[in-house]
Motif scaffolding. Structure first.
Motif, short mmCIF file in Angstrom:
data_model
loop_
_atom_site.label_atom_id
_atom_site.label_comp_id
_atom_site.label_asym_id
_atom_site.label_seq_id
_atom_site.Cartn_x
_atom_site.Cartn_y
_atom_site.Cartn_z
N PHE A 28 -0.23 10.09 -3.14
CA PHE A 28 0.64 9.23 -2.34
C PHE A 28 2.11 9.45 -2.68
CE2 PHE A 28 -3.26 6.50 -1.82
CZ PHE A 28 -3.37 6.69 -0.44
N LEU A 33 5.84 8.16 -0.98
CA LEU A 33 5.76 6.75 -1.33
C LEU A 33 6.18 6.54 -2.79
CD1 LEU A 33 2.34 5.74 0.28
CD2 LEU A 33 4.63 5.26 1.15
N LEU A 129 3.70 0.99 -3.17
CA LEU A 129 2.26 0.88 -3.36
C LEU A 129 1.97 0.73 -4.85
CD1 LEU A 129 -0.67 1.17 -2.18
CD2 LEU A 129 -0.45 3.63 -2.61
N ASP A 478 -5.68 8.09 4.46
CA ASP A 478 -5.12 7.19 5.48
C ASP A 478 -5.92 5.90 5.54
OD1 ASP A 478 -3.04 8.91 6.28
OD2 ASP A 478 -4.41 10.03 7.58
N LEU A 481 -5.02 3.76 2.52
CA LEU A 481 -3.71 3.14 2.67
C LEU A 481 -3.76 1.98 3.66
CD1 LEU A 481 -0.93 3.55 1.44
CD2 LEU A 481 -0.36 5.05 3.36
#
Length: 489
Positions: A28, A33, A129, A478, A481
């Motif tokens: 990620f 991110l 995140l 995906d 997330l």
């Protein structure tokens, strides 16, 4: 608060949660991110010094590195460091607050939830995140009341959970489905998906198994992760990694007695990568091998107790014979303390107050007292003058005649000790073998072949990139997330 969070729990210990979180953090982060790892409560004697001056579990330090973030104490707010079979040192936000029996800790741990949540929200406020790692098994319902590590935290913070199982150990369908059968319905409602880890062979052959798990749990199986062949190149946190370690295949043997309370054993990792090294972890009941070129006494969470353990194995006799035969010895931190004449604990830092006779191979004495020393160090080897990096993580002071012949210099001051003939050495520096030039020189003096091209730190980075690619190839990132959500204030 804009960060999202997701928690990886496991059906048991050693199912690969730490590596999964590290791989997801790098994957990620590679997407741009800002990611932070978080483990509410950890139990490990393999620790690292955080950039804000405290200590955290080694796995969280590696996960921070994977996320390309500095390791801070908020990433592991409660760390338990076992000192004996029934008790541990308790570290909160990087600092030791004392030692407790397991019974006392379980009775008091709920009071630490505000510290845990404060650390978590601190990370959530500064990241996109937060990937949370659970501890042990999510199905330990006997430990659910007052829990900080798994569903207790997930409920308090409102974090969705992905449940991971290890197919290599067998029974993964029963482990995943059985977890849902025993946990409370409210906890089960937090689980948004499952993962299969450590698969050998073609993952497509488990397609029917995935379907069965999804049908029985009512949750999607988000991926089947194949065994990651390079996992051995990354620091292991769990002492289970020492149960039956693969022995490296070089010509020269380095023997490491596995102390009962061994700590920071990732100090050994760079040695395993050198072609001339055959590293052997000597288990309880085995003698120290006579053909060892070097014996390393590793770190210990309880030096006096491990001195007793060392003698119970007869290793004190083996070590003396090794030295008489011209062998070399290196003591790291607690191992350094053990090599001296005495270890005194007047204040009961590690247990009952008292003094234990050391092994007597270095003319130094240790007194365990004062504040724990936690800091990263830049040093120079006293023999070669080569730079090395490391960290201090110990309590106590060691002094004596052999300290006049230091192992290294830190900011110009002597550190560690050497015997008059130079064959017995001790240092408080952990992590020193990660310095490539020093490692090659040190091993070369012992006649052990090294790889002049090995860049240990770059190799760690390359392995984390490979891990991220491996996870991305087997898991729907995906979907993961999308399942992460903003936690509760």
């Amino acid at each position: 608060m804009t960060a999202r969070a997701l928690m990886i729990m496991g059906t048991g210990s050693d199912v690969g949660k730490s590596l999964i979180v590290a791989g997801l953090a790098r994957a990620f982060a590679n997407r741009g991110l800002k990611v932070a790892p978080f483990k509410p409560q950890n139990m490990s004697n393999n620790a690292a010094v955080a950039t804000d001056g405290g200590e955290i579990g080694r796995a969280q330090a590696l996960q921070a590195r994977a996320a390309r973030r500095p390791a801070v104490t908020a990433m592991n707010p409660v760390l338990l460091k076992p000192e004996k079979e029934t008790g541990s040192q308790v570290v909160v936000r990087g600092q030791r607050i004392g030692s407790m029996s397991a019974r006392d800790y379980f009775a008091r741990r709920a009071a630490l939830m505000p510290d845990v949540l404060a650390a978590f929200h601190e990370l959530a406020a500064d990241n996109d995140l937060v990937i949370v790692e659970g501890a042990g098994s999510a199905s330990e319902i006997n430990l659910r009341q007052g829990d900080l590590a798994n569903f207790g935290f997930a409920q308090a913070a409102g974090v969705p959970v992905v449940l991971a199982g290890d197919i290599h150990r067998g029974g993964v369908i029963a482990a995943l489905v059985g977890t849902f059968a025993v946990i409370d319905a409210a906890d089960a409602n937090l689980v948004v998906g499952t993962l299969i880890n450590k698969f050998h062979g073609d993952p497509e052959l488990f397609a029917s198994g995935r379907a069965m798990i999804a049908e029985r749990t009512g949750r999607p199986c988000l991926g089947v992760i194949s065994h990651f062949d390079l996992a051995h190149r990354l620091p292991a946190e769990d002492v289970l990694a020492l149960e039956a370690p693969a022995e490296s295949t070089g010509d020269m043997l380095i023997a490491v007695p596995r102390l009962a309370r061994i700590a920071n054993f990732d100090d050994l990792d760079p040695l395993k990568r050198e072609p001339g090294v055959r590293l052997r972890i000597v288990q309880s009941g085995e003698p120290l091998p006579r053909d060892a070129r070097l014996v390393i006494l590793p770190g210990s969470k309880a030096t006096r107790a491990d001195l007793d353990f060392f003698r119970q194995q007869g290793w004190d006799i083996d070590l003396a014979a090794h030295i008489r035969a011209g062998g070399h010895v290196l003591g790291l931190c607690g191992g350094y303390q053990m090599l001296g004449r005495s270890v005194a604990d007047p204040g009961g830092v590690e247990g009952e107050p008292g003094t234990s006779p050391g092994l007597g191979h270095l003319a130094v004495d240790t007194v365990l007292e004062g504040q724990k020393q936690l800091r990263s160090e830049a040093a120079r080897d006293a023999v070669s003058g080569l730079p090395l990096t490391g960290y201090h993580m110990h309590m106590g002071v060691t002094r004596g005649e052999d300290a006049a012949r230091p192992f290294a210099h830190v900011a110009g001051a002597p550190e560690g000790a050497r015997s008059a003939n130079g064959r017995v050495m001790g240092t408080y520096l952990h992590g020193l073998f990660a310095a490539d030039a020093f490692r090659r020189d040190f091993l070369g003096r012992l006649g052990i072949a090294t790889d002049p091209a090995l860049d240990f730190e770059a190799d760690i980075e390359a392995t984390l990139d490979a891990l991220a690619g491996h996870i991305a190839a087997h898991v729907d990132l995906d979907a993961l997330l999308d399942l992460a959500r903003e936690p509760r204030e």
